[in-house]
Design an enzyme around this catalytic site. Structure first.
Site, PDB file in Angstrom:
ATOM      1  N   GLU A 191      -7.938  10.066  40.142  1.00 21.06           N
ATOM      2  CA  GLU A 191      -7.434  10.117  41.508  1.00 21.06           C
ATOM      3  C   GLU A 191      -6.818   8.784  41.920  1.00 21.06           C
ATOM      4  O   GLU A 191      -5.799   8.739  42.617  1.00 21.06           O
ATOM      5  CB  GLU A 191      -8.562  10.514  42.468  1.00 21.06           C
ATOM      6  N   SER A 282     -13.996  22.705  26.045  1.00 22.48           N
ATOM      7  CA  SER A 282     -14.511  23.839  25.286  1.00 22.48           C
ATOM      8  C   SER A 282     -13.550  25.009  25.322  1.00 22.48           C
ATOM      9  O   SER A 282     -12.611  25.041  26.122  1.00 22.48           O
ATOM     10  CB  SER A 282     -15.878  24.327  25.793  1.00 22.48           C
ATOM     11  N   ASP A 365     -11.786  20.135  41.205  1.00 22.72           N
ATOM     12  CA  ASP A 365     -11.837  18.847  41.905  1.00 22.72           C
ATOM     13  C   ASP A 365     -13.175  18.717  42.620  1.00 22.72           C
ATOM     14  O   ASP A 365     -13.352  19.238  43.718  1.00 22.72           O
ATOM     15  CB  ASP A 365     -10.677  18.765  42.903  1.00 22.72           C
ATOM     16  N   ASP A 368     -13.860  12.966  45.450  1.00 26.58           N
ATOM     17  CA  ASP A 368     -12.729  12.441  46.216  1.00 26.58           C
ATOM     18  C   ASP A 368     -12.886  10.937  46.410  1.00 26.58           C
ATOM     19  O   ASP A 368     -13.991  10.449  46.683  1.00 26.58           O
ATOM     20  CB  ASP A 368     -12.642  13.125  47.588  1.00 26.58           C
TER      21      ASP A 368
END
Length: 827
Positions: A191, A282, A365, A368
């Site tokens: 990010e 994976s 996500d 943050d």
């Protein structure tokens, strides 16, 4: 003289006696660390006796009269077989490795202490439901007694001259925190990298370099996202905050020897440069009962992790009565088989006769980075309710053979401070791993779930690093959802750092089970996930983008699934062993058509008497490109792509890193395939950081570099992929004690497979297991695991099963005939 001879003989005899005594002592210490395999031992905390059976591969079957007794026995086995591994996992997330390894691990410990995971683990244990806490205590009792029943400490502690520290309930939570560190960003690097790019690049350039979709998309709902167009103006713009073009014109002497030397590296540099684009993740795919002879669904799963000795997982089977709180109308004994994680009390992946399940890392996500507004001296930060003081936590780091160090960790209401951006603004980190919802033992309920729907209900309440879970059941149903906590985000929270002090941006708790994205029984009767984007629409809005993989693996698996209308376990295994280089086929054609032009073919400047014409002939011979061990063409095409990518983005990467050293090219390397391919095909003249006088120069020099690297100490025709991709699966201590590597490490072997194909395989990375199983038909199931069950090199199980994993042999999922039985008696 006689006296001297007698003295010399006496000293020699004494020396031999001392050496013999020392060797005997050493032998007894190492031998005493072997686990108990048979007999009877009395163990505190068992309600009734339990048995631990081992087959010829060391696969453990635990039979007990309650789930807590299974936990005691499993803890006992884990401690005896894998305690050092467990110790590393808890220390890794607690930031306590320096106490074992000294100052070598100090910087890592300092970086991880900002998360205060040991404090968080204690808080999680304190709020666990009674049933889960009871299970965790049972497991902990088993671990400590398993360690106690070893006649000497695990041999690693002898080498480190340390004593093992007993296990506690919080240590099992720390073990799962280590998975969070491995599977999600612990430092916000991606990010922060995207945030820098967005801040200093124009909007069209940023959109081009951060594509949301590509031709490789293979979502299970068929959704497609378009890639952004090529920027029109000169880019990166010199007006962008500090990003300056750094055009380096080539010399005009063609490809003279001095130019070739610029593009030749040492053998060690070569090895480091071509490690590959491996992504912790994976593959998992399933077909419904409509496509099988039995009517039961079938699932395949291979989890990609770094490989070391011992392996991450420990194979086990549990047999115990169905829990009394189960909602099943008819009570029955539970038999669940699969892989456990030493340090935790449950089956992680496996089958219970009714459902089978597997995981891939979801890359949603789940964190943050927050821009903080502070006062003049950075002693306070602005929140929706005004300025607040930072919270300071002291942390003491023990260091082997040195005085302990005290550090301070700075916290906010959102999470710890993790550094500053390129403008000097402080940054805080909001991460699922910091909340109590991050970890619980709810996943244990999968052991007795009987349908896809019941598995979905467990998944939405479980506390693990969020995973794609694919479930297959005996009724023929298949399903996908997310297992693990999903934050409920409010406001403009995307992939880049944002300010939260106005109250517009926040997390409002977590999604409820009813809000979880899920897909059951798709019309195509097939499911697949491989770390790329799985869904679109409203579901992807809930998950966000935490750095999805390029969809090449997913697409290749999907296409295999649609190539047939009926499947069995062996067919699904072969999909996972596919090393066809579909992703690189266009790169092979690019070299043949765009790089090896008539002008280039006329050049005769390569080393080892190799000509460009020979290179072209070599590539044209390999019609079906694959990452097979004997392929020279695959290695050439694959390494050329890496060299060209690094060359094209070198100056941009350097410029961005010079602005903020938190910028990491590695965190965005997968998404750059999309703009890279567009750049090299359109060859725009407005790209100001090319680094060479023409695109053709870039292409040719990348090819020269690739060929020269492959030709170090050998002709190009002998530079096979297997030579570069030879396994180095090592014990954590073998580098420190090289003379033990022969006994501790797995033998090096050339391996097929690579990054962008189902058979993911690097030198010390790849499938940490391969599982193919149909619930109710486990006897037909397949399971591979590298290294073996054992961690002790003198164990009869050391390296057993490793060759099946290397060769892709269809070895059994279920434990075989019992070889040893150990009975644990209650007081």
């Amino acid at each position: 003289m006689q006296l001297f001879k007698k003295l010399l003989l006496g000293l020699l005899l004494i020396s031999l006696l001392v050496i013999a005594t020392a060797l005997t002592w050493l032998y007894s210490r190492i031998d005493g660390a072997l686990p108990l395999l048979e007999g009877q031992e009395t163990v505190f905390g068992l309600q009734q006796s339990a048995t631990i059976e081992r087959d010829n591969q060391g696969i453990t079957t635990i039979k007990a009269r309650s789930r807590n007794d299974v936990a005691v026995a499993l803890g006992f086995v884990h401690a005896q077989e894998r305690f050092f591994q467990m110790d590393l996992l808890r220390r890794n997330s607690a930031g306590e490795l320096a106490s074992l390894f000294g100052s070598l691990a100090l910087d890592y410990d300092k970086s991880i202490r900002r998360h205060r995971f040991r404090d968080r683990a204690r808080a999680i244990v304190a709020q666990l439901p009674d049933k889960q806490l009871s299970l965790l205590k049972a497991y902990t009792r088993g671990v400590n007694q398993g360690l106690q029943y070893l006649h000497s400490s695990p041999f690693e502690y002898l080498l480190l001259q340390q004593d093992p520290v007993q296990w506690s309930e919080e240590d099992s939570i720390l073990t799962v925190f280590s998975l969070y560190i491995d599977l999600q960003y612990a430092d916000g690097k991606r990010e922060r990298t995207l945030g820098l790019m967005k801040a200093v690049l124009s909007a069209d350039v940023y959109a081009f370099l951060d594509p949301q979709g590509s031709i490789w998309d293979a979502a299970i709902d068929g959704s497609q996202f378009l890639q952004a167009p090529m920027p029109k103006g000169a880019w990166p713009s010199a007006a962008g905050a500090g990003v300056k073009p750094n055009y380096i014109p080539s010399d005009k002497s063609g490809y003279a020897a001095n130019t070739a030397n610029r593009y030749t590296k040492s053998e060690n540099d070569v090895k480091a440069n071509y490690l590959g684009d491996y992504l912790l993740g994976s593959n998992s795919w399933a077909v419904s009962g409509a496509l099988t002879a039995t009517g039961s669904a079938v699932i395949a799963n291979d989890m990609h992790l770094s490989l070391s000795v011992p392996n991450t997982w420990f194979r086990a089977s549990f047999e115990y009565p169905q829990p009394s709180n189960s909602t099943a109308a008819i009570k029955e004994n539970i038999k669940v088989t699969g892989a456990t994680l030493p340090g935790t009390p449950n089956i992680v992946i496996g089958s219970n006769g009714h459902i089978a399940w597997g995981f891939t890392n979801s890359y949603g996500d789940y964190s943050d980075v927050i821009l903080l507004t502070t006062n003049a001296d950075n002693s306070q930060y602005l929140t929706p309710t005004g300025f607040k003081d930072f919270t300071i936590h002291k942390q003491i780091i023990a260091i082997k053979d040195q005085k302990a160090q005290e550090i301070t960790v700075t916290d906010t209401i959102w999470g710890p401070v993790i550094g500053k951006n390129h403008l000097g603004q402080l940054l805080a980190y909001r991460w699922v791993a910091h909340d109590k919802q991050a970890i619980n033992l709810t996943a244990t309920e999968l052991e007795y779930a009987k349908s896809v729907d019941q598995a979905f209900a467990v998944a939405a309440r479980a506390g693990i690093p969020a995973q794609n879970i694919v479930v297959a059941d005996k009724n023929g149903d298949i399903g996908w959802t997310i297992m693990g906590p999903i934050p409920n985000k409010k406001g403009n929270i995307g992939e880049t750092p944002q300010a939260w002090h106005l109250g517009k941006n926040s997390w409002q708790g977590y999604l409820t089970p009813a809000q979880y994205p899920q897909l059951k029984n798709p019309t195509q009767q097939r499911l697949w996930t491989a770390n790329s984007r799985v869904v679109g629409g409203d579901m992807i809005k809930k998950l966000g983008n935490g750095g999805y993989a390029l969809g090449a693996r997913s697409q290749q698996i999907r296409d295999h699934l649609f190539a047939k209308e009926a499947f069995d376990e062996e067919m699904l295994l072969q999909i996972g062993l596919d090393d066809s280089a579909i992703f690189l086929q266009r790169w092979q054609q690019f070299i043949l058509e765009q790089v090896l032009t008539k002008q280039v073919l006329a050049q005769q400047t390569l080393e080892k008497n190799t000509s460009f014409s020979q290179v072209k002939a070599l590539l044209e011979e390999s019609i079906e490109l694959s990452a097979s061990v004997d392929s020279v063409s695959y290695r050439l095409v694959r390494n050329f792509r890496i060299n060209l990518r690094d060359s094209v983005f070198l100056e941009l990467s350097r410029s961005l890193h010079s602005i903020d050293n938190a910028f990491t090219f590695n965190s965005i390397r997968h998404q750059l395939e999309v703009p890279l391919w567009q750049l090299i095909n359109e060859q725009p003249q407005n790209f100001m950081m090319l680094g060479e006088r023409s695109w053709q120069d870039v292409f040719t020099k990348a090819l020269i570099l690739t060929i020269n690297d492959m030709s170090i100490k050998q002709p190009l025709a002998e530079a096979t992929w297997g030579q570069q991709n030879s396994s180095t699966i090592k014990h954590p201590l073998s580098n420190s004690v090289p003379w033990l590597s022969y006994w501790l490490d797995m033998p090096s072997k050339q391996l097929a497979g690579d990054s962008y194909m189902p058979r993911v395989q690097g030198k010390a990375f790849g499938a940490s297991e391969r599982m193919v199983v149909s619930p109710g038909y486990e006897e037909n199931g397949i399971f591979h695991m590298p290294t073996s069950q054992a961690s002790h090199p003198w164990s009869p199980y050391y390296r057993i099963g490793h060759s099946d994993w290397e060769q892709g042999v269809a070895s059994p999922f279920l434990p075989g005939k019992t070889r040893y039985t150990l009975t644990l008696l209650s007081y």
